[in-house]
Design a protein around this motif. Structure first.
Motif, PDB file in Angstrom:
ATOM      1  N   ASP A  35       1.461  -2.176  -5.184  1.00 26.40           N
ATOM      2  CA  ASP A  35       0.946  -2.867  -3.995  1.00 26.40           C
ATOM      3  C   ASP A  35       1.761  -2.477  -2.761  1.00 26.40           C
ATOM      4  N   THR A  36       3.072  -2.446  -2.943  1.00 25.57           N
ATOM      5  CA  THR A  36       3.939  -2.087  -1.821  1.00 25.57           C
ATOM      6  C   THR A  36       3.684  -0.655  -1.362  1.00 25.57           C
ATOM      7  N   ARG A  39       0.478  -0.258   0.555  1.00 24.53           N
ATOM      8  CA  ARG A  39       0.602  -0.733   1.939  1.00 24.53           C
ATOM      9  C   ARG A  39       1.379   0.260   2.793  1.00 24.53           C
ATOM     10  N   MET A  60       9.408  -4.136   2.780  1.00 23.48           N
ATOM     11  CA  MET A  60       8.099  -4.608   2.327  1.00 23.48           C
ATOM     12  C   MET A  60       8.154  -5.066   0.873  1.00 23.48           C
ATOM     13  N   LEU A  61       8.944  -4.370   0.086  1.00 19.24           N
ATOM     14  CA  LEU A  61       9.089  -4.762  -1.323  1.00 19.24           C
ATOM     15  C   LEU A  61       9.650  -6.179  -1.426  1.00 19.24           C
ATOM     16  N   ARG A  64       7.038  -8.728  -0.084  1.00 18.01           N
ATOM     17  CA  ARG A  64       5.928  -8.925  -1.016  1.00 18.01           C
ATOM     18  C   ARG A  64       6.387  -9.730  -2.235  1.00 18.01           C
ATOM     19  N   TRP A  69       1.966 -11.677  -4.370  1.00 18.96           N
ATOM     20  CA  TRP A  69       0.892 -10.708  -4.296  1.00 18.96           C
ATOM     21  C   TRP A  69      -0.111 -11.068  -5.368  1.00 18.96           C
TER      22      TRP A  69
END
Lengths: 175, 448
Positions: A35-36, A39, A60-61, A64, A69
């Protein structure tokens, strides 16, 4: 695209380890990492233009992992995995004590809140300062300090056998 | 401690990475990112379109003049705005706005003057000087407009379809000492002939012989004719070349109270004179003034409005053939005269609805089943008079989406929507861009 794939090839192992520590589950870690990176790929041109993309990716990791998530709840049922799905039990011919300590730490970490676990990972694995950790988690340094203290106290209760790692009197606030 | 804990974390995660990093992770993540980017662009585009739509609702008309293309000679107004609302941006009336639906007089603390109204409610400033005091003249088809450009003149006749303009410098306001040959009166109604060829004004010629003036007749060539004589007030047209005048006499009680309607030719020579005969007695004092008389579009009837006490108006219809009364209607909220009009065969009365700030103009159609309000004006606009083109008022009402609602939010719905859209966009931007606020330094560096 080649730049992005090159970055992922070079840094995915380190990122995967952080993701695993943040989530405590390899499936959730896999989701979190994918997911990270998706993005990041979405904004890769802007991210890579600014120089080293890793600080942004890691930020971001962390975010998130804290904010959640999609797969977090979906994967929750997989915590009781079989041994073959527990890589921490495989790969190295460790003695029984080492494996036991590893499992105790893993289970204790799993019983912390997301934020407490993230604070410990960022402070003691990523080696960020309190201010950097606070910036990454969108909170104040005092919050980081108190979360760290509470997380360590909780670990002491959950895993007294690992007192050498985070036993009483450890000057965590001094860092 | 810290290095011990770090070592423990290191040990715990050491063998996990190969299980977490899936095959072809970079390519998979790149494709997922592309999909996310496409969705984001689509969402952003949709949001931008929605915002543009909201903005278009607020400000399309001031910046896009509703000009007509080359128009035929039969161009006429076919509808009117049901709602007269505030407008943020005003421009002067363009050369060719097309037939107008009406005119609105604004008397606010910060803004005043006449504005032209399109059939959908767009407003333009009438290019008049301050304090001209005259009443603009709008023809029954909304195509022709007459007004005094300044107190010193000239008087301007405009064709709003073809964009032509005739300036008549020989007409000025009524201020004593001005050099123009003719003057037009303040606070008096004006009447275009049914064919739009002549304009009947209250006014006269600045002569030395003291002959009392009755009015002025202006034609489209710019020629001005003063109609002398004791004919009374102008009251419209019985035919294309037959102006009508209403005269009130004997109001002091010493002689018989009498109201006569005289039809003349264009030179002011009487053709017919009838005495108006109400079915009952004239109300005390009569309440008649220069705003009272108005001939019907067919020319066979005369509307006569008496302004009574208690904010009421008494509207009587008379036959112009023999002066007999054809009917009477009492209307409330008639306390500021500004001239009645027609919507086809139906009379239309200007109203002044009481409000906290004094009053706001409206219009009622005098239908057989009773007066019915057909226009609502924003109280914040301070509208004090509405003048309509008869054809417009007889046409379609444009009042979407709130019709005659006077709720405060119905006047401000575009601003409310725009504010909500702006807030949504700000919130969206804050959420989307929040990641970029604080850069974080990591100890983990990529391998050289």
């Amino acid at each position: 695209m080649e730049d992005f794939e090159g970055f992922v090839r070079a840094r995915s192992t380190a990122l995967a380890r952080t993701a695993y520590l943040l989530t405590g589950d390899r499936h959730q870690a896999e989701d979190l990492l994918q997911d990270t990176l998706a993005r990041v790929a979405e904004r890769w041109t802007a991210v890579s233009r600014g120089g080293d993309p890793e600080p942004y990716v890691r930020r971001m990791l962390y975010t998130r992992a804290i904010d959640g998530w999609r797969g977090r709840q979906r994967r929750a049922a997989l915590d009781t995995t079989e041994a073959r799905q527990r890589p921490e039990l495989r790969g190295r011919p460790d003695d029984a004590d080492t494996v036991t300590r590893r499992l105790v730490l893993r289970d204790a970490l799993a019983r912390l809140t997301q934020r407490q676990r993230a604070v410990l990972v960022l402070r003691f694995y990523e080696d960020l300062t309190e201010v950097q950790t606070a910036e990454a988690l969108h909170c104040s340094p005092n919050t980081v300090k108190s979360q760290t203290r509470h997380a360590l106290e909780r670990l002491r209760q959950l895993a007294p056998e690992l007192a050498d790692l985070f036993g009483p009197g450890t000057p965590v606030e001094a860092r | 401690m810290t290095s011990d804990l770090r070592d423990a974390f290191d040990d715990l995660s050491a063998d996990v990475a190969p299980y977490v990093v899936g095959d072809d992770l970079g390519r998979t993540a790149w494709r997922a990112g592309r999909r996310r980017r496409t969705r984001r662009l689509a969402a952003t585009g949709g949001l931008a379109l929605a915002a543009a739509a909201v903005l278009a609702l607020i400000a399309p008309w001031p910046v896009i003049p509703q000009t007509l293309g080359p128009a035929g000679t039969d161009a006429r107004a076919t509808g009117y705005p049901q709602r007269i609302t505030h407008q943020w941006w005003l421009s002067d009336l363009p050369d060719r706005p097309g037939p107008l639906a009406g005119l609105v007089e604004i008397n606010g603390p910060d803004t005043f003057g006449w504005r032209a109204l399109s059939q959908h409610g767009n407003q333009w400033r009438l290019p008049q000087g301050i304090g001209t005091g005259d009443w603009p003249a709008l023809s029954s088809d909304g195509r022709r407009l007459g007004y005094l450009a300044a107190q010193e003149g000239p008087y301007v006749l405009r064709d709003l379809v073809e964009g032509t303009q005739l300036r008549i410098p020989s007409i000025s306001g009524g201020t004593i000492g001005l050099p123009a040959r003719y003057w037009v009166g303040d606070q008096t109604p004006t009447f275009w002939s049914p064919d739009g060829a002549h304009l009947l004004l209250s006014g006269g010629e600045r002569t030395a012989d003291g002959t009392p003036p009755a009015g002025l007749i202006v034609d489209l060539t710019g020629s001005v004719r003063s109609v002398p004589g004791d004919l009374g007030f102008p009251a419209g047209w019985a035919a294309a070349d037959r102006p009508v005048w209403v005269k009130v006499s004997g109001a002091d009680g010493r002689s018989e109270y009498k109201v006569t309607a005289t039809t003349t030719d264009l030179t002011g020579t009487p053709v017919t004179t009838v005495t108006l005969r109400p079915s009952d007695a004239w109300p005390g004092g009569g309440g008649l003034n220069q705003w009272s008389g108005l001939a019907s579009p067919t020319g066979d009837q005369l509307l006569l409005t008496g302004y009574l006490t208690g904010d009421r108006g008494e509207v009587r219809r008379f036959s112009l053939r023999d002066g007999t009364e054809l009917g009477v209607t009492t209307v409330d909220d008639v306390w500021v005269p500004c001239g009645s009009s027609w919507a086809g065969e139906v009379a239309a009365m200007p109203l002044m609805l009481r409000s906290d700030d004094g009053g706001t103009a409206s219009t009622a159609l005098l239908r057989p089943d009773g007066p019915r309000q057909v226009v609502a004006a924003d109280p914040d606009l301070s509208a004090t008079c509405l003048v309509w083109a008869s054809d417009a008022l007889a046409g379609e009402a444009h009042g979407w989406p709130f019709g005659l609602s006077t709720a405060w939010w119905s006047w401000w719905w575009r601003e409310i929507l725009a504010g909500a859209a702006a807030l949504a966009m700000l919130l969206w931007g804050w959420i989307r861009l929040g990641f970029w606020r604080v850069p974080v330094r990591s100890k983990a560096a990529p391998p050289a």
